[in-house]
Design a protein around this motif. Structure first.
Motif, PDB file in Angstrom:
ATOM      1  N   ALA A 102       0.851  -1.126   0.049  1.00 43.54           N
ATOM      2  CA  ALA A 102       0.021  -0.031   0.133  1.00 43.54           C
ATOM      3  C   ALA A 102       0.804   1.161  -0.013  1.00 43.54           C
ATOM      4  N   ASN A 103       2.130   1.275   0.619  1.00 43.29           N
ATOM      5  CA  ASN A 103       2.896   2.247   0.765  1.00 43.29           C
ATOM      6  C   ASN A 103       3.458   2.696  -0.495  1.00 43.29           C
ATOM      7  N   ARG A 104       3.648   1.662  -1.556  1.00 38.71           N
ATOM      8  CA  ARG A 104       4.166   1.827  -2.689  1.00 38.71           C
ATOM      9  C   ARG A 104       3.409   2.882  -3.677  1.00 38.71           C
ATOM     10  N   SER A 105       2.177   3.126  -3.370  1.00 37.92           N
ATOM     11  CA  SER A 105       1.043   3.865  -4.218  1.00 37.92           C
ATOM     12  C   SER A 105       1.416   5.153  -3.678  1.00 37.92           C
ATOM     13  N   GLY A 106       2.266   5.417  -2.750  1.00 38.81           N
ATOM     14  CA  GLY A 106       2.581   7.201  -2.527  1.00 38.81           C
ATOM     15  C   GLY A 106       1.912   7.377  -1.034  1.00 38.81           C
ATOM     16  N   GLY A 107       1.820   6.463  -0.203  1.00 43.92           N
ATOM     17  CA  GLY A 107       1.547   6.521   1.340  1.00 43.92           C
ATOM     18  C   GLY A 107       0.364   5.730   1.714  1.00 43.92           C
ATOM     19  N   VAL A 108       0.336   5.560   2.854  1.00 47.60           N
ATOM     20  CA  VAL A 108      -0.886   4.705   3.323  1.00 47.60           C
ATOM     21  C   VAL A 108      -1.908   5.446   3.855  1.00 47.60           C
ATOM     22  N   ARG A 109      -3.209   5.308   3.333  1.00 52.28           N
ATOM     23  CA  ARG A 109      -4.111   6.128   3.754  1.00 52.28           C
ATOM     24  C   ARG A 109      -4.867   5.304   5.133  1.00 52.28           C
ATOM     25  N   PRO A 110      -5.554   6.133   5.954  1.00 48.76           N
ATOM     26  CA  PRO A 110      -6.074   5.600   6.899  1.00 48.76           C
ATOM     27  C   PRO A 110      -6.958   4.603   7.044  1.00 48.76           C
ATOM     28  N   VAL A 111      -7.791   4.711   5.900  1.00 45.36           N
ATOM     29  CA  VAL A 111      -8.840   3.819   5.775  1.00 45.36           C
ATOM     30  C   VAL A 111      -8.264   2.162   5.369  1.00 45.36           C
ATOM     31  N   TRP A 112      -7.144   2.250   4.809  1.00 47.26           N
ATOM     32  CA  TRP A 112      -6.307   1.099   4.517  1.00 47.26           C
ATOM     33  C   TRP A 112      -5.984   0.275   5.440  1.00 47.26           C
ATOM     34  N   LEU A 113      -5.792   1.266   6.759  1.00 47.86           N
ATOM     35  CA  LEU A 113      -5.256   0.122   8.036  1.00 47.86           C
ATOM     36  C   LEU A 113      -6.446  -0.550   8.526  1.00 47.86           C
ATOM     37  N   LEU A 114      -7.793  -0.505   8.047  1.00 50.05           N
ATOM     38  CA  LEU A 114      -8.816  -1.750   8.325  1.00 50.05           C
ATOM     39  C   LEU A 114      -8.392  -3.039   8.087  1.00 50.05           C
ATOM     40  N   VAL A 115      -7.285  -3.094   7.037  1.00 46.95           N
ATOM     41  CA  VAL A 115      -6.894  -4.380   6.692  1.00 46.95           C
ATOM     42  C   VAL A 115      -6.112  -4.733   7.876  1.00 46.95           C
ATOM     43  N   ASN A 116      -5.196  -4.216   8.365  1.00 40.57           N
ATOM     44  CA  ASN A 116      -4.639  -4.460   9.737  1.00 40.57           C
ATOM     45  C   ASN A 116      -5.609  -4.977  10.848  1.00 40.57           C
ATOM     46  N   ALA A 117      -6.682  -3.964  10.920  1.00 35.39           N
ATOM     47  CA  ALA A 117      -7.790  -4.376  12.030  1.00 35.39           C
ATOM     48  C   ALA A 117      -8.143  -5.631  11.582  1.00 35.39           C
ATOM     49  N   ALA A 118      -8.386  -5.936  10.581  1.00 32.56           N
ATOM     50  CA  ALA A 118      -9.074  -7.241  10.165  1.00 32.56           C
ATOM     51  C   ALA A 118      -8.083  -8.514  10.783  1.00 32.56           C
ATOM     52  N   CYS A 119      -6.854  -8.171  10.376  1.00 32.11           N
ATOM     53  CA  CYS A 119      -5.893  -9.129  10.849  1.00 32.11           C
ATOM     54  C   CYS A 119      -5.822  -9.529  12.222  1.00 32.11           C
ATOM     55  N   TYR A 120      -6.204  -8.301  13.010  1.00 31.06           N
ATOM     56  CA  TYR A 120      -6.345  -8.627  14.703  1.00 31.06           C
ATOM     57  C   TYR A 120      -7.515  -9.267  15.025  1.00 31.06           C
ATOM     58  N   ALA A 121      -8.782  -8.951  14.276  1.00 34.26           N
ATOM     59  CA  ALA A 121     -10.133  -9.727  14.594  1.00 34.26           C
ATOM     60  C   ALA A 121      -9.850 -11.181  13.934  1.00 34.26           C
ATOM     61  N   ALA A 122      -9.135 -11.397  12.847  1.00 32.97           N
ATOM     62  CA  ALA A 122      -9.044 -12.678  12.387  1.00 32.97           C
ATOM     63  C   ALA A 122      -8.285 -13.549  13.526  1.00 32.97           C
ATOM     64  N   TYR A 123      -7.204 -12.883  14.108  1.00 38.11           N
ATOM     65  CA  TYR A 123      -6.388 -13.589  15.038  1.00 38.11           C
ATOM     66  C   TYR A 123      -7.492 -14.161  16.381  1.00 38.11           C
ATOM     67  N   PHE A 124      -8.095 -13.209  16.855  1.00 34.44           N
ATOM     68  CA  PHE A 124      -9.116 -13.492  17.838  1.00 34.44           C
ATOM     69  C   PHE A 124     -10.046 -14.439  17.507  1.00 34.44           C
ATOM     70  N   TYR A 125     -10.398 -14.506  16.313  1.00 32.86           N
ATOM     71  CA  TYR A 125     -11.416 -15.537  15.683  1.00 32.86           C
ATOM     72  C   TYR A 125     -10.907 -16.709  15.590  1.00 32.86           C
ATOM     73  N   LEU A 126      -9.774 -16.792  14.995  1.00 29.67           N
ATOM     74  CA  LEU A 126      -8.991 -18.105  15.019  1.00 29.67           C
ATOM     75  C   LEU A 126      -8.602 -18.757  16.480  1.00 29.67           C
ATOM     76  N   LEU A 127      -8.424 -17.844  17.427  1.00 24.50           N
ATOM     77  CA  LEU A 127      -8.118 -18.477  18.736  1.00 24.50           C
ATOM     78  C   LEU A 127      -9.431 -19.040  19.179  1.00 24.50           C
ATOM     79  N   THR A 128     -10.311 -18.795  18.906  1.00 24.64           N
ATOM     80  CA  THR A 128     -11.978 -18.953  19.682  1.00 24.64           C
ATOM     81  C   THR A 128     -12.363 -20.464  19.059  1.00 24.64           C
ATOM     82  N   LEU A 129     -11.583 -20.830  17.857  1.00 26.90           N
ATOM     83  CA  LEU A 129     -11.810 -22.066  17.087  1.00 26.90           C
ATOM     84  C   LEU A 129     -11.792 -23.225  17.995  1.00 26.90           C
ATOM     85  N   ARG A 130     -11.293 -23.199  19.046  1.00 28.02           N
ATOM     86  CA  ARG A 130     -10.610 -24.562  19.783  1.00 28.02           C
ATOM     87  C   ARG A 130     -11.832 -25.587  19.868  1.00 28.02           C
TER      88      ARG A 130
END
Length: 130
Positions: A102-130
């Motif tokens: 994302a940074n290659r396109s001239g900078g990271v827009r704040p809304v693009w950080l939602l992908v990183n937030a989704a990674c956190y959410a996915a981590y919590f979800y994966l941990l609850t699959l036990r």
């Protein structure tokens, strides 16, 4: 040294009290607790016009905590990654690769950080699959 042991014990007790894995709490809490003072220092220096110190502080802290400390931990302990650790590593690689691309396109827009937030959410979800 005593403060470090006290911090680790407090994290273990908090994890037990919350009913979550110590690893999960460590991955979320410890980076904030250890890096937040570095970020505040950098912000203060940047406000005072000392940009070189601010950037040096940030990059130095990240290199130290992102390379030297993990290398020592892996070398000095019988580390065997659990499923939770593998999830964390994979999602971290996805998040950092996304930011790099994302940074290659001239900078990271704040809304693009939602992908990183989704990674956190996915981590919590994966941990609850036990």
């Amino acid at each position: 040294m005593l403060a470090a042991h006290g911090f680790v014990e407090a994290v273990e007790q908090l994890a037990s009290g919350l009913g979550v894995s110590v690893l999960v709490l460590s991955l979320l809490l410890i980076p904030v607790a250890t890096e937040l003072p570095e970020k505040v220092n950098s912000l203060l220096w940047a406000r005072r016009g000392k940009d070189t110190l601010a950037v040096g502080n940030l990059s130095g802290a990240l290199v130290f905590q992102g390379s030297l400390l993990p290398a020592l931990g892996l070398w000095l302990t019988p580390w065997r990654p659990s499923r939770d650790v593998v999830y964390a590593v994979i999602l971290t690689l996805i998040a950092t690769t996304w930011l790099r691309l994302a940074n290659r396109s001239g900078g990271v827009r704040p809304v693009w950080l939602l992908v990183n937030a989704a990674c956190y959410a996915a981590y919590f979800y994966l941990l609850t699959l036990r």
